[in-house]
Design an enzyme around this catalytic site. Sequence first.
Site, PDB file in Angstrom:
ATOM      1  CG  HIS A 158      41.336  45.171  39.650  1.00  0.00           C
ATOM      2  ND1 HIS A 158      40.407  45.015  40.662  1.00  0.00           N
ATOM      3  CD2 HIS A 158      40.867  44.442  38.598  1.00  0.00           C
ATOM      4  CE1 HIS A 158      39.425  44.234  40.245  1.00  0.00           C
ATOM      5  NE2 HIS A 158      39.679  43.867  38.997  1.00  0.00           N
ATOM      6  CG  ASP A 195      38.845  43.903  34.499  1.00  0.00           C
ATOM      7  OD1 ASP A 195      39.346  43.654  35.610  1.00  0.00           O
ATOM      8  OD2 ASP A 195      37.619  43.873  34.285  1.00  0.00           O
ATOM      9  CG  HIS A 238      36.504  47.337  38.459  1.00  0.00           C
ATOM     10  ND1 HIS A 238      37.334  47.532  37.364  1.00  0.00           N
ATOM     11  CD2 HIS A 238      36.425  45.983  38.605  1.00  0.00           C
ATOM     12  CE1 HIS A 238      37.731  46.368  36.876  1.00  0.00           C
ATOM     13  NE2 HIS A 238      37.203  45.413  37.623  1.00  0.00           N
ATOM     14  NE  ARG A 282      28.623  42.068  44.364  1.00  0.00           N
ATOM     15  CZ  ARG A 282      29.488  41.985  43.347  1.00  0.00           C
ATOM     16  NH1 ARG A 282      30.580  41.243  43.480  1.00  0.00           N
ATOM     17  NH2 ARG A 282      29.279  42.623  42.212  1.00  0.00           N
TER      18      ARG A 282
END
Length: 323
Positions: A203, A205, A262, A272
């Site tokens: 996607h 941002d 990304h 993570r």
Amino acid sequence: MTLPDSHAWSLSNDDIDYFSFNGEVGSSMTIPIIDLMDPNAMELIGHACEEWGAFQLKNHGIPLSLIEEVEEEAKSLFALPTEQKLKALRSPSGATGYGRARISQFFPKSMWHEGFTIMGSPYENAKKIWPNDDCARFCDLMEKYQKQMRALSEQLTKMMLNLLDISEEELKSVVSSNMCGALQLNFYPKCPEPKRAMGLAPHTDTSLFTILHQSQTTGLQIFNEQGIKRWVPVHPNPNLLVVNIGDIFHIISNARFRCALHRVTVNKTKKRYSVAYFYCPPVDYVVSPLDLNSVARFRAVTVKEYIGIKAKNFGQALSLIST
């Protein structure tokens, strides 16, 4: 433990399909690292925005101790029992609280991810999770971090706008608007089958740009559109922040600055965490191309209108406002 079918993504053989799971990963390529104290930082940032839509920033002025404390608070939050976190569940129309990734609705499978969104004071949601005033440290650190992020965002915005061929009045109109910030805490648990799961699907941002701190587990990948199209991993470094350009700056720059596509992959043995700060003009701000060395490539839209278009059309949003 096996991967639930709800989270099992099918693999695509089409490496050029940006929104597929698969895609060649270029391990030898690296996102540019820029020293904010470098006299040529502004030009280097401009080049990175044009080539990648992203860069890594060092000597950014945010104390490492604060970054580490915020990460520890995020770890404590996500380590709580699910029923406790669900007390601050984000409502369908709400902007803040605990929940799954906002982009989930656009994909048939769920993502291996938990999130917690903060805008301004996190107290209202935090007290639902920690009802006995145990949230004071969490709230204090999140507000301090947002304050530091806002100052850095203002500095970066001025530098990037100065690279565009725009008037002083236009520059001031962007900088002086009542900019909004949102903090997103992300958690990617250990995954039994990481090659069949997705932490965050591909996607861009919506923001002007996003500033990201990531814990010491690799997962973030940025799509490189130059030459051989491939996913490039952004390896964690505690002294670096990742900055990626969003749709709004892509529009303002008249497509001169790329908006970074990304995604996040997951890990079988390591958890993570990341902390993302989204910086964006207010919803009534009219976004239009300001760098007009060539014909305008997008029509003018308010931030609110663009968010609405993207909420319905996701990856096609920019093409729907193209001229």
